[in-house]
Scaffold this motif. Structure first.
Motif, PDB file in Angstrom:
ATOM      1  N   TYR A  84      -2.749   8.654 -13.853  1.00  0.00           N
ATOM      2  CA  TYR A  84      -3.429   8.247 -12.613  1.00  0.00           C
ATOM      3  C   TYR A  84      -4.678   7.411 -12.909  1.00  0.00           C
ATOM      4  O   TYR A  84      -5.046   6.547 -12.129  1.00  0.00           O
ATOM      5  CB  TYR A  84      -3.779   9.482 -11.756  1.00  0.00           C
ATOM      6  CG  TYR A  84      -4.972  10.253 -12.254  1.00  0.00           C
ATOM      7  CD1 TYR A  84      -6.248   9.999 -11.755  1.00  0.00           C
ATOM      8  CD2 TYR A  84      -4.836  11.230 -13.233  1.00  0.00           C
ATOM      9  CE1 TYR A  84      -7.352  10.691 -12.221  1.00  0.00           C
ATOM     10  CE2 TYR A  84      -5.925  11.926 -13.702  1.00  0.00           C
ATOM     11  CZ  TYR A  84      -7.178  11.653 -13.195  1.00  0.00           C
ATOM     12  OH  TYR A  84      -8.269  12.324 -13.666  1.00  0.00           O
ATOM     13  N   ARG A  85      -5.331   7.670 -14.056  1.00  0.00           N
ATOM     14  CA  ARG A  85      -6.533   6.890 -14.376  1.00  0.00           C
ATOM     15  C   ARG A  85      -6.169   5.427 -14.557  1.00  0.00           C
ATOM     16  O   ARG A  85      -6.807   4.546 -13.993  1.00  0.00           O
ATOM     17  CB  ARG A  85      -7.172   7.413 -15.656  1.00  0.00           C
ATOM     18  CG  ARG A  85      -7.718   8.806 -15.523  1.00  0.00           C
ATOM     19  CD  ARG A  85      -8.467   9.195 -16.794  1.00  0.00           C
ATOM     20  NE  ARG A  85      -8.567  10.640 -16.864  1.00  0.00           N
ATOM     21  CZ  ARG A  85      -7.714  11.407 -17.506  1.00  0.00           C
ATOM     22  NH1 ARG A  85      -6.723  10.864 -18.185  1.00  0.00           N
ATOM     23  NH2 ARG A  85      -7.847  12.714 -17.505  1.00  0.00           N
ATOM     24  N   PHE A  88      -4.793   4.001 -11.001  1.00  0.00           N
ATOM     25  CA  PHE A  88      -5.711   3.775  -9.885  1.00  0.00           C
ATOM     26  C   PHE A  88      -6.946   2.965 -10.272  1.00  0.00           C
ATOM     27  O   PHE A  88      -7.666   2.509  -9.377  1.00  0.00           O
ATOM     28  CB  PHE A  88      -6.074   5.105  -9.217  1.00  0.00           C
ATOM     29  CG  PHE A  88      -4.898   5.732  -8.524  1.00  0.00           C
ATOM     30  CD1 PHE A  88      -4.402   5.188  -7.347  1.00  0.00           C
ATOM     31  CD2 PHE A  88      -4.249   6.825  -9.074  1.00  0.00           C
ATOM     32  CE1 PHE A  88      -3.294   5.737  -6.720  1.00  0.00           C
ATOM     33  CE2 PHE A  88      -3.142   7.376  -8.457  1.00  0.00           C
ATOM     34  CZ  PHE A  88      -2.658   6.838  -7.279  1.00  0.00           C
ATOM     35  N   THR A  89      -7.184   2.759 -11.572  1.00  0.00           N
ATOM     36  CA  THR A  89      -8.188   1.752 -11.906  1.00  0.00           C
ATOM     37  C   THR A  89      -7.570   0.359 -11.776  1.00  0.00           C
ATOM     38  O   THR A  89      -8.274  -0.601 -11.493  1.00  0.00           O
ATOM     39  CB  THR A  89      -8.787   1.959 -13.313  1.00  0.00           C
ATOM     40  OG1 THR A  89      -7.748   2.156 -14.257  1.00  0.00           O
ATOM     41  CG2 THR A  89      -9.712   3.149 -13.340  1.00  0.00           C
ATOM     42  N   ALA A  90      -6.247   0.258 -11.940  1.00  0.00           N
ATOM     43  CA  ALA A  90      -5.584  -1.035 -11.731  1.00  0.00           C
ATOM     44  C   ALA A  90      -5.418  -1.329 -10.241  1.00  0.00           C
ATOM     45  O   ALA A  90      -5.459  -2.490  -9.818  1.00  0.00           O
ATOM     46  CB  ALA A  90      -4.226  -1.057 -12.423  1.00  0.00           C
ATOM     47  N   VAL A  91      -5.227  -0.278  -9.438  1.00  0.00           N
ATOM     48  CA  VAL A  91      -5.024  -0.450  -7.987  1.00  0.00           C
ATOM     49  C   VAL A  91      -6.014   0.454  -7.255  1.00  0.00           C
ATOM     50  O   VAL A  91      -5.640   1.496  -6.719  1.00  0.00           O
ATOM     51  CB  VAL A  91      -3.575  -0.097  -7.576  1.00  0.00           C
ATOM     52  CG1 VAL A  91      -3.313  -0.476  -6.127  1.00  0.00           C
ATOM     53  CG2 VAL A  91      -2.565  -0.777  -8.490  1.00  0.00           C
ATOM     54  N   PRO A  92      -7.290   0.060  -7.219  1.00  0.00           N
ATOM     55  CA  PRO A  92      -8.304   0.983  -6.681  1.00  0.00           C
ATOM     56  C   PRO A  92      -8.175   1.225  -5.174  1.00  0.00           C
ATOM     57  O   PRO A  92      -8.782   2.163  -4.665  1.00  0.00           O
ATOM     58  CB  PRO A  92      -9.631   0.294  -7.021  1.00  0.00           C
ATOM     59  CG  PRO A  92      -9.296  -1.126  -7.280  1.00  0.00           C
ATOM     60  CD  PRO A  92      -7.883  -1.154  -7.773  1.00  0.00           C
TER      61      PRO A  92
END
Lengths: 275, 243
Positions: A84-85, A88-92
């Motif tokens: 998830y890190r 969701f850093t790629a797709v905030p």
């Protein structure tokens, strides 16, 4: 090179297709569907009034587990592993990930469902041939049953995805979906049988039995049964006959409620792993 | 440039980060120091939008991370060694990240070569050692060729070769004008590669200075001595004296 939904879908497909688990589930679902349907049709083929089409949906009871777990795997895969890190850093903005997972899961589940239903049809051929019956898939509402079976299996994969994405942990998610889809309907019927005096006859057992039947109809499996039953013949005694469209709507609610809850949790809260 | 302004994070009654303000300028390696539980990771997670601040702001090049249209091209992030699904190969893990931004496959091969992962790129991440996991994390951070890098404990678990490699890499990235924010609790490591140091304890800023400034102001004359004096009142977990 900005983030677009199309790209997030490509990313989710790259993730899903790179794992062994989902591929194994697809194969297992198709095999189980074929074998169980064959076993049921073969057992019934000795009956005088044998109609192979009656056994068409016999494999669903176990084949439904595959799509459920497929969905749970996609929904929990991010959080169980720490991916998830990276995700969701790629797709905030976060929600495009859930949307992409929904599309990819639906696509894989659709292929799985088509193959599983195809396997079920093929499984009817030997028992039908043993009685010299030609399999007729075009009459008596059978086309709708086939479409309903596919829709049911795809729907369960999305239910699994929603519950997995909401709970984020694989074991509680699998327990939850299997309980709702498989255990609860059987347990309720058994409990109602136990709570009903068999000597009272049909007239005396109505109220409790009707309530249980209504609840069972509103569970995913009941909705699926309506989907995969020709119109006018569906429904359980005492429960409203919602028909295939009604069953479809009930299943849709079972998909949308957990997905919406998962979206709300994803959007509003801190992202932390499940371990 | 990373700007953190009055950043605060509370979990119920616990305050993990408490009114933290600092900047990590471009063209420099900013070391981010503090005892375990000081709030380093929480601060980094808030900068990249994984956690929402209770109050305050964090921006990269003047914009909140979540508003970046192509975050991987602006910020490279490595927060934890275990950031890949154990059943997925290193190559697939990086390709999935790249695809969210339309970054070409050739760039995935480039960062695999850059981090020395060629031999294991098609092995499942679950079989990776700590050091290989670090390299994979750094490869992911470099994918979008970003102007800012945020690395949480990047030398943890690396062998001496790997430590040297990370040190040279971050120096080179800063020399190219990029912003590097690098957390560690290895003082001598930061003394060797950081231009400036931000020290926090119990979520509060204790010092924000260049390495020479910090060292000059202490008796022992080393960054380690300066750090121990700064954090003396802020350590939550410290072993007893060895007898």
């Amino acid at each position: 090179m900005t983030v677009t939904l199309r790209r997030v879908v490509a990313s989710e497909w790259t993730k899903l297709s790179g794992l062994r688990g989902p591929a194994a589930i697809v194969v297992a679902t198709v095999v189980v569907s074929g074998l169980l349907t064959y076993a049921a049709a073969n057992a019934s083929s000795v009956d005088p009034g044998f109609d192979p089409i009656d056994s068409l949906t016999a494999g669903l009871v176990l084949a439904q587990v595959g799509p459920l777990i497929l969905g749970v795997l996609v929904g929990t895969g991010e959080f169980g592993s720490g991916t998830y890190r990276a995700t969701f850093t790629a797709v905030p903005r976060r929600l495009p990930v859930l949307a992409a997972q929904t599309l990819v899961t639906a696509a894989v589940a659709l292929v799985t469902a088509l193959l599983a239903v195809g396997a079920a049809v093929v499984a009817l051929l030997p028992p039908a041939a043993s009685r010299g019956i030609a399999l007729d898939l075009t009459s008596d509402g059978t086309p709708q049953v086939l479409v309903g079976m596919v829709a049911f299996l795809v729907g369960l994969a999305l239910l699994g995805l929603g519950v997995g994405a909401l709970l984020r942990r694989p074991v509680p998610s699998v327990v939850a979906v299997v309980a709702v889809a498989l255990v609860l309907p059987i347990a309720l019927v058994l409990a109602a049988d136990a709570g009903t005096d068999p000597m009272a006859g049909a007239a005396g057992s109505t109220s409790l039995q009707d309530t249980v039947n209504t609840v069972v109809t509103l569970l995913p499996s009941g909705a699926g049964a309506l989907l995969a039953t020709p119109p006018g013949t569906g429904g359980v005694e005492g429960a409203p006959d919602l028909g295939p469209w009604g069953g479809g709507l009930v299943l849709l609610a079972w998909i949308l409620v957990p997905l919406a809850a998962a979206a709300a949790r994803l959007r509003g809260r801190d992202l932390t792993g499940s371990r | 440039m990373i700007s953190v302004t009055a950043l605060t994070k509370r979990y119920g009654p616990t305050t993990a980060v408490d009114g933290l303000t600092f900047t990590a300028p471009s063209g420099a390696v900013t070391g981010f120091l503090g005892p375990n539980g000081a709030g380093k990771s929480t601060t980094m997670r808030m900068i990249v939008g994984l956690e929402r601040p209770t109050s305050g702001t964090a921006t990269v090049d003047g914009r909140p991370y979540a508003e970046l249209a192509a975050p991987l091209r602006t910020v490279g992030v490595m927060l934890d060694v275990r950031s890949a699904h154990p059943g997925r190969t290193a190559f697939r893990h990086l390709l999935a990240q790249a695809r969210t931004h339309g970054i070409p496959r050739s760039r995935v091969d480039e960062v695999i070569a850059l981090t020395g992962l060629e031999a294991v790129a098609h092995r499942r991440a679950g079989t990776f050692s700590l050091g290989m996991g670090q390299r994979l994390g750094i490869a992911g951070a470099l994918l979008g060729d970003p102007g800012t890098l945020i690395l949480d404990e990047p030398v943890n678990g690396l062998d001496p070769d790997g430590v040297l490699w990370v040190r040279d890499l971050v120096r080179r990235l800063a020399a190219e004008g990029r912003t590097v924010l690098l957390s560690s609790h290895l003082m001598h490591e930061l003394a060797l590669c950081a231009d400036r140091v931000v020290v926090i304890g119990q979520g509060r800023l204790l010092a924000d200075a260049t390495v020479p400034e910090l060292v000059d102001g202490t008796e022992g004359g080393s960054l380690e001595e300066a750090y121990l004096q700064l954090t003396a009142g802020a350590v939550q977990y410290r072993g007893g004296d060895v007898r």
